[in-house]
Design a protein around this motif. Structure first.
Motif: not given
Length: 356
Positions: A220-231, A233-239
């Motif tokens: 979970a922590g790594s996923l949160v970091s990925l989400c807020f890395s700025g690299k 978008t939300q649709p990209q994370i969902v994909k």
């Protein structure tokens, strides 16, 4: 002459249709849809008329008169959570399929069925959509109140395989405790307790084993970091979680058969490592469901397209055979499952439920 049933299963790039006469398939056909064709439609619901006409043209080319049908059944969509069973397509169901919670090709299965059934002068049904919810209350609570666990799994195939196994051993599904692992592009592992799925992983968007196209549970922590890395978008994370996760993320491909027969057979150690890891996460999920059933497990059933691949099955056997007998039912004959549900209604063996 038996009951003639049309089963319809829309997928992202194809529409499968089948005509059954009672239990026997007399026609199976897959309509393929190119990426260019699909791209013409902003939303899946916009494909309704197009796909319906393709089906009608295909039936006409096969000399199938819709007036000869006794029922039409479509794959269910992402409607609200419902009990397992067969549902007649009514106005409430049509509304929720049209305005489904998420975009998915299965949403138009019941809608196409209803339109063709209307032309045929018969009733339309859906059966065991992915949102079947029979979870026990304790299974719904996660560590965050804002993130309850929800039931989204391969209900149609899991229920059909569980019933097939029960019939094979001469028992009622409702008298057995089974663990069923559906292994396809997504993987769902479920605890079937006396005919009800009391716990399962959300196989759609981030829970349980990783799969050919799904990330499964990730730190979970790594996923949160990925989400807020700025690299991303939300649709990209969902994909990344559903569509480009799992084997696709690691190996760039989703075909377990190809990975087994070409890559691993050719000595690719990384491919074997990743596939073994996927099989290991499936095994862990099976173990968790054995705990849900308090160790009282009659059988572990492996199904879905991935179950054709012995390297996956063997890893699961090594880890889980001490829990219960493991029985393999490869493939996912959703068309037969749909048709048999409709046939049960036509024969008076099943009562269709009312969606409200």
């Amino acid at each position: 002459m038996g009951f003639k049933i049309l089963a319809i299963n829309p997928g992202s790039t194809s529409t499968k249709i089948a005509i059954f006469e009672d239990e026997k398939a007399i026609l199976t056909h897959t309509l393929r849809h190119s990426a260019e064709e699909i791209a013409r439609f902003p939303h899946i619901i916009d494909q309704l008329e197009w796909r319906k006409e393709m089906i009608l043209d295909a039936l006409k080319s096969k000399n199938i008169d819709v007036k000869s049908l006794a029922a039409v059944i479509g794959r269910g969509g992402l409607v609200k959570p419902i009990e397992s069973g067969v549902y007649e397509v009514n106005e409430a169901l049509k509304n929720d399929l049209t305005h489904a919670q998420r975009e998915h090709a299965s949403n138009i299965g019941g809608l196409i069925a209803e339109q063709i059934a209307r032309e045929a002068g018969v009733k339309a049904y859906i059966a065991d959509p992915v949102v079947v919810d029979e979870l026990q209350d304790v299974a719904r609570i996660s560590g965050l109140p804002e993130c309850p666990r929800i039931s989204i799994f391969h209900a149609l195939n899991q229920k059909a395989i569980a019933r097939r196994h029960a019939a094979k051993i001469g028992k009622r599904y409702e008298d057995l405790n089974l663990i069923v692992a559906h292994m396809g592009g997504g993987i769902s592992v479920s605890a079937h307790c006396k005919g009800r799925v009391i716990d399962t992983n959300n196989a759609l968007d981030g829970d349980g084993p990783f799969a050919p196209e799904r990330a499964g549970t990730v730190p979970a922590g790594s996923l949160v970091s990925l989400c807020f890395s700025g690299k991303y978008t939300q649709p990209q994370i969902v994909k990344m979680l559903a569509g480009k996760g799992g084997l696709v993320a690691h190996l760039g491909k989703n075909s377990v058969q190809e990975i087994c027969e070409k890559d691993i057979a050719g000595g690719d150690k990384h491919s074997k490592e990743v596939l073994d890891a996927m099989s290991y996460t499936i095994s862990k999920a099976i173990g968790a469901m054995a705990v849900v059933l308090k160790g009282q497990v009659d059988a572990i059933l492996l199904t879905g397209g991935v179950a054709y691949n012995e390297p996956v099955n063997e890893v699961i056997r090594e880890h889980c055979s001490f829990l219960a007998p493991i029985v393999i039912y490869p493939g996912e004959d959703e068309m037969e499952a749909l048709a048999l549900n409709a046939l049960g209604v036509l024969k008076g063996e099943m009562t269709p439920k009312v969606y409200a």
